[in-house]
Structures are given as structure tokens and as C-alpha cells.
Design a protein around this motif. Sequence first.
Motif, PDB file in Angstrom:
ATOM      1  N   TRP A  22      -3.197   6.861  74.995  1.00  0.00           N
ATOM      2  CA  TRP A  22      -2.647   5.722  74.255  1.00  0.00           C
ATOM      3  C   TRP A  22      -3.755   4.715  73.939  1.00  0.00           C
ATOM      4  O   TRP A  22      -3.888   4.254  72.806  1.00  0.00           O
ATOM      5  CB  TRP A  22      -1.537   5.064  75.085  1.00  0.00           C
ATOM      6  N   GLN A  23      -4.550   4.375  74.945  1.00  0.00           N
ATOM      7  CA  GLN A  23      -5.626   3.397  74.750  1.00  0.00           C
ATOM      8  C   GLN A  23      -6.670   3.899  73.759  1.00  0.00           C
ATOM      9  O   GLN A  23      -7.122   3.150  72.881  1.00  0.00           O
ATOM     10  CB  GLN A  23      -6.287   3.069  76.092  1.00  0.00           C
ATOM     11  N   ALA A  45       3.320   6.344  69.102  1.00  0.00           N
ATOM     12  CA  ALA A  45       3.609   7.770  68.897  1.00  0.00           C
ATOM     13  C   ALA A  45       2.846   8.619  69.918  1.00  0.00           C
ATOM     14  O   ALA A  45       3.407   9.535  70.526  1.00  0.00           O
ATOM     15  CB  ALA A  45       3.259   8.187  67.472  1.00  0.00           C
ATOM     16  N   VAL A  46       1.581   8.313  70.129  1.00  0.00           N
ATOM     17  CA  VAL A  46       0.769   9.033  71.110  1.00  0.00           C
ATOM     18  C   VAL A  46       1.360   8.862  72.509  1.00  0.00           C
ATOM     19  O   VAL A  46       1.479   9.830  73.268  1.00  0.00           O
ATOM     20  CB  VAL A  46      -0.700   8.568  71.066  1.00  0.00           C
ATOM     21  N   SER A  47       1.759   7.652  72.848  1.00  0.00           N
ATOM     22  CA  SER A  47       2.349   7.390  74.154  1.00  0.00           C
ATOM     23  C   SER A  47       3.617   8.217  74.366  1.00  0.00           C
ATOM     24  O   SER A  47       3.810   8.826  75.429  1.00  0.00           O
ATOM     25  CB  SER A  47       2.655   5.900  74.294  1.00  0.00           C
ATOM     26  N   GLU A  48       4.479   8.255  73.365  1.00  0.00           N
ATOM     27  CA  GLU A  48       5.732   9.019  73.471  1.00  0.00           C
ATOM     28  C   GLU A  48       5.451  10.510  73.642  1.00  0.00           C
ATOM     29  O   GLU A  48       6.047  11.171  74.500  1.00  0.00           O
ATOM     30  CB  GLU A  48       6.606   8.796  72.238  1.00  0.00           C
ATOM     31  N   LEU A 108      11.294  11.479  70.651  1.00  0.00           N
ATOM     32  CA  LEU A 108      11.009  12.257  69.443  1.00  0.00           C
ATOM     33  C   LEU A 108      11.549  11.603  68.183  1.00  0.00           C
ATOM     34  O   LEU A 108      10.822  11.507  67.188  1.00  0.00           O
ATOM     35  CB  LEU A 108      11.537  13.687  69.587  1.00  0.00           C
ATOM     36  N   PRO A 109      12.808  11.121  68.170  1.00  0.00           N
ATOM     37  CA  PRO A 109      13.277  10.476  66.941  1.00  0.00           C
ATOM     38  C   PRO A 109      12.480   9.207  66.609  1.00  0.00           C
ATOM     39  O   PRO A 109      12.202   8.938  65.441  1.00  0.00           O
ATOM     40  CB  PRO A 109      14.740  10.134  67.214  1.00  0.00           C
ATOM     41  N   GLY A 110      12.095   8.478  67.627  1.00  0.00           N
ATOM     42  CA  GLY A 110      11.302   7.270  67.397  1.00  0.00           C
ATOM     43  C   GLY A 110       9.925   7.601  66.875  1.00  0.00           C
ATOM     44  O   GLY A 110       9.416   6.953  65.958  1.00  0.00           O
ATOM     45  N   THR A 111       9.319   8.625  67.436  1.00  0.00           N
ATOM     46  CA  THR A 111       8.005   9.067  66.959  1.00  0.00           C
ATOM     47  C   THR A 111       8.092   9.474  65.499  1.00  0.00           C
ATOM     48  O   THR A 111       7.242   9.092  64.683  1.00  0.00           O
ATOM     49  CB  THR A 111       7.485  10.235  67.815  1.00  0.00           C
ATOM     50  N   ARG A 112       9.124  10.219  65.159  1.00  0.00           N
ATOM     51  CA  ARG A 112       9.288  10.669  63.766  1.00  0.00           C
ATOM     52  C   ARG A 112       9.371   9.479  62.809  1.00  0.00           C
ATOM     53  O   ARG A 112       8.859   9.545  61.691  1.00  0.00           O
ATOM     54  CB  ARG A 112      10.536  11.545  63.662  1.00  0.00           C
ATOM     55  N   ARG A 113       9.983   8.392  63.233  1.00  0.00           N
ATOM     56  CA  ARG A 113      10.088   7.205  62.370  1.00  0.00           C
ATOM     57  C   ARG A 113       8.765   6.448  62.249  1.00  0.00           C
ATOM     58  O   ARG A 113       8.527   5.765  61.257  1.00  0.00           O
ATOM     59  CB  ARG A 113      11.175   6.263  62.900  1.00  0.00           C
TER      60      ARG A 113
END
Length: 137
Positions: A22-23, A45-48, A108-113
Motif C-alpha cells: 500500500w505504501q 485498491a492495492v490495500s484491498e 472486490l466491488p469497491g476495488t472495481r469502482r
Amino acid sequence: MSEVVEALGFRIRAEIDAVEAWQEARRLAERHGFGTARAHDLATAVSELATNLVLHARRGGTLRLAVRREADRPVIEITAEDDGPGIADLGKALEDGYSTGGGLGCGLPGTRRLVDRFAITSAPGIGTRVACAVRRA
């Protein structure tokens, strides 16, 4: 396809590995001129994705970041892969609120957004691969 300008790779097994990814994602975005909001989108997105590797893959997985230039703008591609149990119902996994691990079901849905391109493949017993990309605004 354009050539890779800069690339980073991470072996993700534990929470500390997810934090490092993430960092570094945020620093990578800043080095390539991403504004604060887009750098935050990328880092989230990377964190998720990295957290999913820790929580759901048997032995963790790999996360790669690659910077390419498209139409004179940098694009950071994210690839997360594992050889874990796979996702039994991919359609459900991409729905808000669905979780197999007791979480909020936003990963996953949040990353996709958050990203500009998103693709996922998964097979039970074989593993999961997520490939996505964030363009600099």
C-alpha cells in the motif's frame, strides 16, 4: 502495448506485507505525477487486493505494480495472483455486501469502482487473478 517504465513486485503473506505494498503504491503514484485523489484510489485498491491475499489465499500470493505510458499519461497496472482456494461464486463475490470471510463485502466491488480497468478470473482449487489499472487524471 506500451513498455513498462517502472515495476515493483511483492510477496504478500502477512498484514505487514499488505501495508508495505500500500505504501509503495502511493509513492509510485506520486513519483509519476498522480494527484492526491488518484494516488489514494490506487493505494486503496492495492490495500484491498493485498488484504484479500492475506485473508483468503492459503499461502498468500503476489502483487505486482507496473507503470506504462498510454496516450502520454502514466497508467499503473495492478496484478494480484494466488493459488488459493479460488472463488466459488465470482458473481456473488463482486456484489456489495457479500463476504465469505465475515467482512463487510466491499473489497472486490469497491476495488472495481476505484480503478479504470478491472478483470478477475478464478477457479475453485486453482486460484484467483485480478488485473486492474489506474490512469493519471
